[in-house]
Design an enzyme around this catalytic site. Sequence first.
Site, PDB file in Angstrom:
ATOM      1  CE  LYS A 118      -2.777  12.893  15.203  1.00  0.00           C
ATOM      2  NZ  LYS A 118      -2.671  11.572  14.584  1.00  0.00           N
ATOM      3  CD  GLU A 202      -1.055  20.636  15.475  1.00  0.00           C
ATOM      4  OE1 GLU A 202      -0.023  20.182  15.974  1.00  0.00           O
ATOM      5  OE2 GLU A 202      -2.192  20.252  15.794  1.00  0.00           O
ATOM      6  CG  HIS A 237       6.305   8.555  17.208  1.00  0.00           C
ATOM      7  ND1 HIS A 237       6.055   9.823  17.689  1.00  0.00           N
ATOM      8  CD2 HIS A 237       6.959   8.719  16.035  1.00  0.00           C
ATOM      9  CE1 HIS A 237       6.538  10.702  16.839  1.00  0.00           C
ATOM     10  NE2 HIS A 237       7.101  10.075  15.832  1.00  0.00           N
ATOM     11  NE  ARG A 294      -4.425   3.095  23.726  1.00  0.00           N
ATOM     12  CZ  ARG A 294      -3.952   4.022  22.905  1.00  0.00           C
ATOM     13  NH1 ARG A 294      -4.689   4.433  21.880  1.00  0.00           N
ATOM     14  NH2 ARG A 294      -2.763   4.556  23.105  1.00  0.00           N
TER      15      ARG A 294
END
Length: 499
Positions: A118, A202, A237, A294
């Site tokens: 990330k 963040e 998630h 992907r």
Amino acid sequence: MPDIKKILVANRGEIALRVMRTAREMGIATVAVYSEADRHALHVRYADEAVCIGPAPSSESYLRGDKIIEVAQRLGADAIHPGYGFLSENAGFSRAVREAGLIFIGPSPESIEVMGSKLAAKKAASQYNIPMVPGTEGAITDRAEAKLISGEIGYPILIKASAGGGGKGMRIVEKPEDFDEQMDRAVSEAVSSFGDGSVFIEKYITSPKHIEIQVLGDQHGNIIHLFERECSVQRRHQKVVEEAPSAVLTPEIREAMGRSAVEVARSCQYYGAGTVEFIVDEALNFYFLEMNTRLQVEHPVTELITGVDLVKHMIYVAEGKPLALRQEDLAIKGHAVEVRVYAEDPATNFLPDVGTLHTYVRPQGNGVRVDDGFEQGMEIPIHYDPMIAKLITYGQDREEAIQKMIRAIDEYQITGVQTTLPFCRFVMEHEAFRSGNFDTHFVAKYFTPDKLSPTPDADYRQVAALLTARVLEQGRKRAALPTPGEAPGAVSKWRNRKN
Ligand code: MV4
């Protein structure tokens, strides 16, 4: 590069079939690989040739890149399609495939590597004009400085693991007093889960929508986008419902997000199919989060609204051909909704419920697409993801696509295992979903098992659900896991825009 004549599909289930179908349409021969648990699987029967590569556990079969490459070479395949999951985002595998003289139908190992971190992804993207959530620039090395920055950003903040994924290694910090404790937890979780303790900070966007953009690039530097997918209905998630286009984006924001997504792809010289993930706040500000390198599970909704076969174009660009699509020729037509049908019991907090599909009758008719890998009488193996099927409907507009979905859910007949179909129906009927006024907290906010339409053995299930819920709740308290959510009764400002 020469045209591909034979593709090995390094995957199983619905996605292996999905890829083989397009290969067949293109006159390309197919090779299936399978584990001992998948001897009778549809992808094995569908392929022109099939090779068993090992025992049921994926670590001994579908993750054995070395064996898979060896099979490809022995059978004279010239390319490997990895599908999603398994080896699809493994830079080492993509590199090994190339080194074996084969074509990897996907991005370069370098792109996979950059976007797999990330922090590296954000660093690459920061060279371009791409909106990102306010936060620290790199990994945190100085805690005092990180605390200072957090104060400037404003609480709540989110600590994220650079190597994280699927929400793992994320910690919300509500107030400065909690900073040290949450930081300790985040780092130790990152170390134990990923072997990499790098974390960054963040600003926490409290009620975001998850909106992602499909991109496609060739090996000559051409990159286009194929609009957005809205994937806010998730639980833990795991996406449950996806749709395209989003009910809330304006044409202007859509275009800006598309441009940003193309820039993200450009920042790592991307080619192949990829997805750029954004969160969007209530004021429709959007922020780049990460890129998935992907073909995604939910790609069919994009195919339906654009008329583009994504796998076909993945194959073209892998052959080295220039993109056969131009941005200006692409347009959104109609609306598509996808629900994931899992062998999980929504009445028992979605415990996997694998077993034999005693009855399995697919819905059919106008605007219905079912991507699955099972037939009646087959067993769903416990070794893999318990997804039975993706049910996708397409209509002229959002209402029609949803009505078709409800009709298709009601036509779907599955016995032998409990499925998430009743839960998906609950979502389709829900006022918040219907209005477009929902965010990533939809499931946590609105769903309890008692909201499901009663099934024949509802009494028994409800007792089981209550017991399970209590046990899980105790477990959660002990582990002190975060339950991200917003203040009860908070009013969301999402509006269902009609474009
Ligand atoms: C966030 C966020 C709020 N603010 N980042 C979750 C998984 C990973 N892809 C990123 N995630 C989030 N990042 C900031 N700065 C909220 C989430 C998030 C989320 C994002 C998309 C879909 C579902 C989610 C559920 C919980 C949290």
